[in-house]
Design a protein around this motif. Structure first.
Motif, PDB file in Angstrom:
ATOM      1  N   GLU A  82      12.121  25.455  -3.927  1.00 51.14           N
ATOM      2  CA  GLU A  82      11.336  25.443  -5.379  1.00 51.14           C
ATOM      3  C   GLU A  82      11.637  24.145  -6.265  1.00 51.14           C
ATOM      4  O   GLU A  82      10.817  23.678  -7.058  1.00 51.14           O
ATOM      5  N   ALA A  83      12.819  23.617  -5.922  1.00 50.05           N
ATOM      6  CA  ALA A  83      12.988  22.426  -6.729  1.00 50.05           C
ATOM      7  C   ALA A  83      12.152  21.177  -6.114  1.00 50.05           C
ATOM      8  O   ALA A  83      11.626  20.315  -6.849  1.00 50.05           O
ATOM      9  N   THR A 124      14.661   9.036  -2.187  1.00 47.12           N
ATOM     10  CA  THR A 124      13.250   8.227  -2.496  1.00 47.12           C
ATOM     11  C   THR A 124      12.469   8.351  -1.161  1.00 47.12           C
ATOM     12  O   THR A 124      13.112   8.054  -0.157  1.00 47.12           O
ATOM     13  N   LEU A 125      11.540   8.947  -1.537  1.00 41.54           N
ATOM     14  CA  LEU A 125      10.243   9.120  -0.443  1.00 41.54           C
ATOM     15  C   LEU A 125       9.274   7.974  -0.370  1.00 41.54           C
ATOM     16  O   LEU A 125       8.694   7.710  -1.547  1.00 41.54           O
ATOM     17  N   PHE A 126       9.314   7.185   0.413  1.00 40.63           N
ATOM     18  CA  PHE A 126       8.355   6.181   0.531  1.00 40.63           C
ATOM     19  C   PHE A 126       7.215   6.405   1.391  1.00 40.63           C
ATOM     20  O   PHE A 126       7.295   6.450   2.738  1.00 40.63           O
ATOM     21  N   PRO A 131       0.885  -1.216  -0.008  1.00 40.70           N
ATOM     22  CA  PRO A 131       0.092  -0.082  -0.086  1.00 40.70           C
ATOM     23  C   PRO A 131       0.846   1.281   0.127  1.00 40.70           C
ATOM     24  O   PRO A 131       0.252   2.447   0.276  1.00 40.70           O
ATOM     25  N   HIS A 132       2.138   1.045   0.012  1.00 39.92           N
ATOM     26  CA  HIS A 132       3.081   2.211  -0.202  1.00 39.92           C
ATOM     27  C   HIS A 132       3.728   2.634  -1.546  1.00 39.92           C
ATOM     28  O   HIS A 132       3.966   1.617  -1.942  1.00 39.92           O
ATOM     29  N   GLY A 133       3.986   3.753  -1.670  1.00 45.05           N
ATOM     30  CA  GLY A 133       4.451   4.031  -3.085  1.00 45.05           C
ATOM     31  C   GLY A 133       5.798   4.895  -3.011  1.00 45.05           C
ATOM     32  O   GLY A 133       6.188   5.018  -1.749  1.00 45.05           O
ATOM     33  N   TYR A 134       6.433   5.042  -3.947  1.00 50.02           N
ATOM     34  CA  TYR A 134       7.681   5.774  -3.618  1.00 50.02           C
ATOM     35  C   TYR A 134       7.898   7.084  -4.829  1.00 50.02           C
ATOM     36  O   TYR A 134       6.873   7.042  -6.004  1.00 50.02           O
ATOM     37  N   MET A 135       8.283   8.002  -4.559  1.00 52.61           N
ATOM     38  CA  MET A 135       8.822   9.198  -5.345  1.00 52.61           C
ATOM     39  C   MET A 135      10.113   9.612  -5.104  1.00 52.61           C
ATOM     40  O   MET A 135      11.025   9.736  -4.229  1.00 52.61           O
ATOM     41  N   GLU A 136      10.723  10.002  -6.314  1.00 55.31           N
ATOM     42  CA  GLU A 136      12.273  10.386  -6.355  1.00 55.31           C
ATOM     43  C   GLU A 136      12.392  11.941  -6.172  1.00 55.31           C
ATOM     44  O   GLU A 136      11.663  12.512  -7.078  1.00 55.31           O
ATOM     45  N   LEU A 137      13.425  12.415  -5.376  1.00 54.83           N
ATOM     46  CA  LEU A 137      13.632  13.706  -5.276  1.00 54.83           C
ATOM     47  C   LEU A 137      15.463  13.916  -5.463  1.00 54.83           C
ATOM     48  O   LEU A 137      15.979  12.791  -5.451  1.00 54.83           O
TER      49      LEU A 137
END
Length: 469
Positions: free
Chosen positions: A278-279, A243-245, A198-204
Motif C-alpha cells: 500500500e505504501a 531512490t529508483l533511477f 534521460p533518466h529520472g529519480y523517485m524516492e520511496l
C-alpha cells in the motif's frame, strides 16, 4: 564552537564585505570559511530559514559524505558533530533478482562513507555560520539582478519590495539554475553547457521493522537491473530512503498502482515486503519522477568581483556521491588559495578557476560513468574479479596501485589526476593480467607436451592388454 574564536589571518580582510548568494550546503559552509578569515559576510537565501520551518521542502536524495567533504568540515571545526549524526556505509550490498545478497567493500578495513541527511546538515551549517559575529543570514530574499560593473545586487522580498546592496566579492552558491551565473553568460569566452540525462529519480521509503533497521544498515543497498536501478541509504530513525533511477519513458509506462506492483514483483521482489504494497502504491504517485542535470562552465570567476562554487559552477548527477563533496572541496581549495596569496583576490580567483574547472569537469564525467557501473557492471563477474584484483594489488603496492573509487572517495587527489592515474593503472594491470594469462597458457602447453608421450605409451599398453582381437 572552537573555530568561532579563530583570529583573522589578515587584518585587511575585516574591511572587505562578501555576499554569498545561496544558503544551502555550500553557501553556509562558505560563510564559515570567510567569517573565520575575518570578512564581513552576508548570506542571501531565497527559501525560508530551514532551522525554524517544519517540513522544509527541497531535494531529499540522501547524501554520502566522504573524505573530501570531511576535510572541509574539519577545517571549520565541524567534522565531529556532523560525523556523529551520520551512518557508516562500508560497502555496496548487491540485491539480485533471486533475492540473493552479496557485498562489495568500498575500500580497506575502516574505510567507509557516511549517509547523512541533507536537511539536518544544512541546519547544522547555518547554525555554525550564525555563531560568527561577522555573519548575517538573510532569508526569503531572492536575487533578481546582478550588475557586475556597478557591483550591485538587487533582491526582491515576498512582498515584492526590492533593495540593492554592494559587496567587494560575490560568491554564487545558488545552485544549478544560478542567477549569479547569468551575469557570466554576458562575458566573452565564457563556456557553458547543461545536459539533462534521460533518466529520472523517485524516492520511496523502507520503514523500520520492530524498531530496528529492516536490512543491514552499514551498506549502500543496490538493486542493479542493467538499464535502471534502485538504491537505499540508511537513516538515523532506522528507516531507509530508497531512490529508483529509471528512464523517464519507463516511469511514464506505470500509470496505475497495480502496474507499479507488478513492476516491483518482477524486478525488485525482495523489496516489496520491506516497502509495503500500500505504501508503494501511494508513494509512487506522490510526486512525478524528478530530472537530473549536469552543468559545466568555464571559468568560475569574473575579475576580482565574483566567483561560482558548488552546483552553480558544476552541477553533477548523484551517482558517485560527490556532488556535495566536490562543492565542499571548492570551499577548502579557495580557502587554501587565500592562505597562499594572502587574501589577494586578484590572484586567488583566477587560480581557483585554473585549478577547479578541470577537476570539476572530471568528476562530472566520472559521475555519469558510475551510473552505468552501479546499474549494470556490478552484475558482471569480470567487474567483481577486477575489483578484487585492484584491491589485492593496492594491498601489495599501496602507493603504486590505488583503486579508482578509493582515489575519488578516500583521498584528495585532484579529480583530473584521478582519471589520468586510473587510465595508467588500467594499462599496467591489463598488461599484468595478459602476461599472467599468457604465462599460464605457455605453462599449460609445456605440461601438456611433457604429458603427451607418456599418455600415448599408456594408450598403447592399454590397447595391447585389453584388445579383443
Amino acid at each position: 564552537m572552537s573555530s568561532r574564536a579563530s583570529p583573522s589571518r589578515d587584518e585587511s580582510a575585516k574591511a572587505k564585505k562578501v555576499a554569498i548568494v545561496g544558503g544551502g550546503l555550500v553557501g553556509a559552509l562558505n560563510a564559515c570559511f570567510f567569517a573565520k578569515r575575518g570578512f564581513q559576510v552576508e548570506v542571501y537565501e531565497v527559501r525560508k530559514d530551514i532551522r525554524t520551518v517544519k517540513d522544509a521542502k527541497g531535494r531529499s536524495i540522501n547524501l554520502a559524505l566522504s573524505y573530501r567533504g570531511r576535510e572541509a568540515l574539519k577545517a571549520v571545526g565541524m567534522e565531529d558533530q556532523v560525523v556523529s549524526k551520520g551512518i557508516p556505509m562500508n560497502g555496496r550490498m548487491i540485491h539480485s533478482l533471486s533475492g540473493k545478497k552479496s557485498s562489495l567493500p568500498y575500500g580497506k578495513k575502516g574505510q567507509y562513507i557516511l549517509s547523512v541527511d541533507r536537511g539536518n546538515l544544512n541546519r547544522e551549517l547555518l547554525f555554525a555560520a550564525s555563531q560568527y559575529p561577522n555573519v548575517k543570514l538573510n532569508f526569503e530574499e531572492k536575487l533578481q539582478h546582478y550588475n557586475i560593473e556597478k557591483a550591485l545586487l538587487t533582491f526582491i522580498r515576498p512582498d515584492s519590495s526590492t533593495f540593492e546592496v554592494s559587496h567587494d566579492l560575490v560568491v554564487g552558491c545558488d545552485g544549478a539554475f544560478s542567477t549569479v551565473r547569468k551575469q557570466f553568460m554576458r562575458q566573452h569566452r565564457f563556456d557553458y553547457s547543461h545536459v539533462y540525462i534521460p533518466h529520472g529519480y523517485m524516492e520511496l521509503t523502507i520503514p523500520p521493522r520492530n524498531g530496528d533497521f529492516a536490512m543491514e544498515p552499514n551498506f549502500l543497498h543496490i538493486w542493479p537491473r542493467n538499464t535502471f536501478m534502485m538504491i537505499a541509504l540508511p537513516n538515523l530513525d532506522k528507516s531507509f530512503t530508497c531512490t529508483l533511477f529509471m528512464p523517464f519513458e519507463d516511469f511514464e509506462r506505470l500509470t496505475t498502482g497495480d502496474e507499479v506492483l507488478q513492476f516491483f514483483k518482477k524486478y525488485f521482489p525482495d523489496s516489496l515486503p520491506l516497502i509495503g504494497i500500500e505504501a508503494l502504491k501511494r508513494d509512487y504517485f506522490r510526486l512525478p519522477a524528478q530530472a537530473m542535470i549536469s552543468v559545466k562552465c568555464s571559468s568560475y570567476h569574473i575579475g576580482t568581483k565574483c566567483v561560482l562554487m558548488g552546483d552553480a559552477a558544476h552541477a553533477i548527477v548523484p551517482f558517485y556521491g560527490q556532488g556535495m563533496n566536490a562543492g565542499f572541496e571548492d570551499c577548502i581549495v579557495f580557502d587554501e588559495l587565500m592562505d597562499q596569496f594572502h587574501n589577494d583576490l586578484s590572484k586567488c580567483l583566477p587560480e581557483f578557476s585554473r585549478v577547479r574547472v578541470p577537476d570539476d569537469h572530471a568528476i562530472g564525467d566520472l559521475a555519469l560513468y558510475n551510473y552505468v557501473e552501479m546499474r549494470k557492471h556490478v552484475n558482471s563477474k569480470w567487474f567483481i574479479f577486477r575489483k578484487y584484483v585492484d584491491n589485492f594489488l593496492h594491498f601489495c603496492m599501496p602507493k603504486t596501485i590505488v583503486p579508482l573509487y578509493t582515489m575519488v572517495t578516500f583521498t584528495r587527489i585532484s579529480y583530473q589526476k584521478v582519471i589520468e592515474r586510473h587510465k595508467w593503472q588500467c594499462k599496467v594491470i591489463n598488461s599484468m593480467l595478459c602476461l599472467v594469462g599468457g604465462s599460464a597458457a605457455i605453462l599449460g602447453m609445456v605440461l601438456l607436451f611433457n604429458f603427451l608421450p607418456n599418455s600415448f605409451h599408456f594408450l598403447e599398453l592399454w590397447n595391447r592388454d585389453f584388445s579383443f582381437n
